[in-house]
Design a protein around this motif. Structure first.
Motif, mmCIF file in Angstrom:
data_model
loop_
_atom_site.group_PDB
_atom_site.id
_atom_site.type_symbol
_atom_site.label_atom_id
_atom_site.label_comp_id
_atom_site.label_asym_id
_atom_site.label_seq_id
_atom_site.Cartn_x
_atom_site.Cartn_y
_atom_site.Cartn_z
ATOM 1 N N ARG A 119 -3.967 2.550 -2.335
ATOM 2 C CA ARG A 119 -3.542 4.027 -1.685
ATOM 3 C C ARG A 119 -4.347 4.388 -0.549
ATOM 4 O O ARG A 119 -5.535 4.240 -0.468
ATOM 5 C CB ARG A 119 -3.518 5.094 -2.893
ATOM 6 C CG ARG A 119 -2.668 4.983 -3.975
ATOM 7 C CD ARG A 119 -2.997 5.844 -5.006
ATOM 8 N NE ARG A 119 -3.062 7.316 -4.792
ATOM 9 C CZ ARG A 119 -1.548 7.988 -4.650
ATOM 10 N NH1 ARG A 119 -0.668 7.308 -5.149
ATOM 11 N NH2 ARG A 119 -1.615 9.397 -4.531
ATOM 12 N N THR A 152 0.831 -1.166 0.036
ATOM 13 C CA THR A 152 -0.020 -0.122 0.212
ATOM 14 C C THR A 152 0.740 1.055 -0.091
ATOM 15 O O THR A 152 1.757 1.310 0.853
ATOM 16 C CB THR A 152 -0.803 0.198 1.166
ATOM 17 O OG1 THR A 152 -1.670 -1.008 1.075
ATOM 18 C CG2 THR A 152 -1.582 1.405 1.323
ATOM 19 N N ASP A 210 -11.378 15.214 1.799
ATOM 20 C CA ASP A 210 -11.212 16.087 0.632
ATOM 21 C C ASP A 210 -9.660 15.598 -0.067
ATOM 22 O O ASP A 210 -9.526 15.380 -1.045
ATOM 23 C CB ASP A 210 -11.278 17.582 0.747
ATOM 24 C CG ASP A 210 -12.593 17.812 0.846
ATOM 25 O OD1 ASP A 210 -13.424 17.202 0.874
ATOM 26 O OD2 ASP A 210 -12.639 19.193 1.596
ATOM 27 N N ALA A 247 -8.034 12.868 0.562
ATOM 28 C CA ALA A 247 -8.149 11.506 -0.065
ATOM 29 C C ALA A 247 -8.912 11.443 -1.511
ATOM 30 O O ALA A 247 -8.199 10.777 -2.123
ATOM 31 C CB ALA A 247 -8.674 10.562 1.046
ATOM 32 N N ARG A 248 -9.801 11.989 -1.487
ATOM 33 C CA ARG A 248 -10.631 12.104 -2.636
ATOM 34 C C ARG A 248 -9.676 12.663 -3.714
ATOM 35 O O ARG A 248 -9.727 12.044 -5.115
ATOM 36 C CB ARG A 248 -12.048 12.823 -2.824
ATOM 37 C CG ARG A 248 -13.060 12.135 -2.005
ATOM 38 C CD ARG A 248 -14.446 12.845 -2.078
ATOM 39 N NE ARG A 248 -14.460 14.004 -1.527
ATOM 40 C CZ ARG A 248 -14.845 14.339 -0.121
ATOM 41 N NH1 ARG A 248 -15.018 13.138 0.469
ATOM 42 N NH2 ARG A 248 -14.776 15.453 0.451
ATOM 43 N N GLY A 249 -9.127 13.484 -3.631
ATOM 44 C CA GLY A 249 -8.157 14.334 -4.581
ATOM 45 C C GLY A 249 -7.075 13.571 -4.957
ATOM 46 O O GLY A 249 -6.479 13.852 -6.161
ATOM 47 N N HIS A 250 -6.717 12.521 -4.259
ATOM 48 C CA HIS A 250 -5.664 11.501 -4.533
ATOM 49 C C HIS A 250 -5.810 10.306 -4.903
ATOM 50 O O HIS A 250 -5.254 9.342 -4.915
ATOM 51 C CB HIS A 250 -4.348 11.571 -3.451
ATOM 52 C CG HIS A 250 -3.721 12.948 -3.234
ATOM 53 N ND1 HIS A 250 -4.505 14.269 -2.735
ATOM 54 C CD2 HIS A 250 -2.454 13.342 -3.750
ATOM 55 C CE1 HIS A 250 -3.680 14.909 -2.876
ATOM 56 N NE2 HIS A 250 -2.644 14.735 -3.529
ATOM 57 N N GLY A 251 -7.251 10.030 -5.055
ATOM 58 C CA GLY A 251 -7.847 8.656 -5.271
ATOM 59 C C GLY A 251 -7.249 7.659 -4.416
ATOM 60 O O GLY A 251 -7.069 6.495 -4.487
ATOM 61 N N ALA A 252 -7.383 8.074 -2.987
ATOM 62 C CA ALA A 252 -7.112 7.121 -1.778
ATOM 63 C C ALA A 252 -8.161 6.811 -1.055
ATOM 64 O O ALA A 252 -9.245 7.673 -0.797
ATOM 65 C CB ALA A 252 -5.954 7.534 -1.345
ATOM 66 N N GLU A 253 -8.018 5.666 -0.349
ATOM 67 C CA GLU A 253 -9.140 5.496 0.883
ATOM 68 C C GLU A 253 -8.480 6.458 2.043
ATOM 69 O O GLU A 253 -7.342 6.786 2.017
ATOM 70 C CB GLU A 253 -8.883 4.014 1.149
ATOM 71 C CG GLU A 253 -9.308 3.087 0.071
ATOM 72 C CD GLU A 253 -10.720 3.158 -0.164
ATOM 73 O OE1 GLU A 253 -11.735 3.796 0.521
ATOM 74 O OE2 GLU A 253 -11.233 2.646 -1.254
#
Length: 252
Positions: free
Chosen positions: A102, A51, A65, A67-73
């Motif tokens: 991620r 990971t 925000d 996490a969403r912006g970096h395609g991560a959980e």
């Protein structure tokens, strides 16, 4: 006066907390973050699974925000895990959780230090009692730890309720392990602070017992997370050396 606090001239240096990292980062070639309970232990556990871990200093809507912006959980608090969000700062929970390519791992100590050091452009390594020996050997193999390529080992510590730094025994021991391992591999230019940390580690007959009985260990055990302390004290069990690259820790 600033020069007096850089431990200049030594290959391996030791400081505490985010302020210590900010002071030393511009003057070293590599920075090692030690946050045994539990950020860097968790990073090591995740790196062993493949990971990529994104450090994040916030534990609020900004983290979601990010996490969403970096395609991560996004990891949540230890007591906030659910079927939809099984990842947390608990190493035990991370071992049981599904694989995430991620993961954003918020932490007010080790994660915040890692994020703060990133702008200085030096490699940032996550070390714990599990992988401290491997990190020390890796540093020496990379040529870090000489006076011309110095390393800052940052013991994260914890926080008092007023936000001030509380030096933590588990992080002193983790830092001491890294320093002792690098010294054994040939990097013997230690500042007095670094040498003292290595001496503390060497003089502690039962590191696992010391961590269980220290303030931070007792807090986790009494809070219902003894397995996290047990995983954090698996000396030598971790061989992954997580290095912060392009905003995420991945195994070197």
């Amino acid at each position: 006066m600033r020069e007096n606090f850089l431990q200049s001239g030594f290959g391996i240096r030791l400081e505490w907390g985010a302020t210590g990292a900010e002071r030393l980062a511009p003057d070293v070639a590599c920075l090692v973050v030690v946050d045994v309970l539990s950020f860097t232990t968790s990073v090591g556990v995740l790196a062993e699974r493949g990971t990529a871990v994104l450090p994040c200093p916030w534990r609020d809507a900004a983290a979601a925000d990010f996490a969403r912006g970096h395609g991560a959980e996004l990891a949540v608090g230890r007591r906030e895990t659910s079927e939809a969000a099984p990842w947390s700062l608990s190493p035990a929970a991370l071992r049981r959780a599904p694989f995430a390519p991620r993961l954003v791992l918020p932490s007010p100590n080790g994660s915040a230090i890692s994020a703060a050091a990133r702008p200085y452009g030096v490699p940032v390594v996550a070390a714990s009692l599990r992988n401290g020996a491997a990190v020390g050997k890796w540093l020496a193999a990379q040529g870090f730890g000489r006076p011309d390529r110095p390393v800052a080992v940052i013991a994260s510590g914890e926080r008092w309720p007023d936000g001030s730094l509380r030096p933590a025994l588990e992080d002193l021991l983790g830092a001491g392990l890294v320093i002792a391992s690098a010294a054994a591999a040939g990097q013997k230019s230690l500042s007095p602070e670094a040498a003292a940390a290595a001496d503390v580690f060497a003089a502690t007959a039962d590191v696992a017992a010391a961590v269980r009985a220290c303030s931070s260990g007792r807090e986790l055990v009494d809070g219902g997370f003894p397995e996290d302390v047990a995983i954090a004290t698996e000396l030598g069990a971790g061989q992954a050396v997580p290095v912060l690259r392009d905003g995420a820790f991945t195994a070197a």
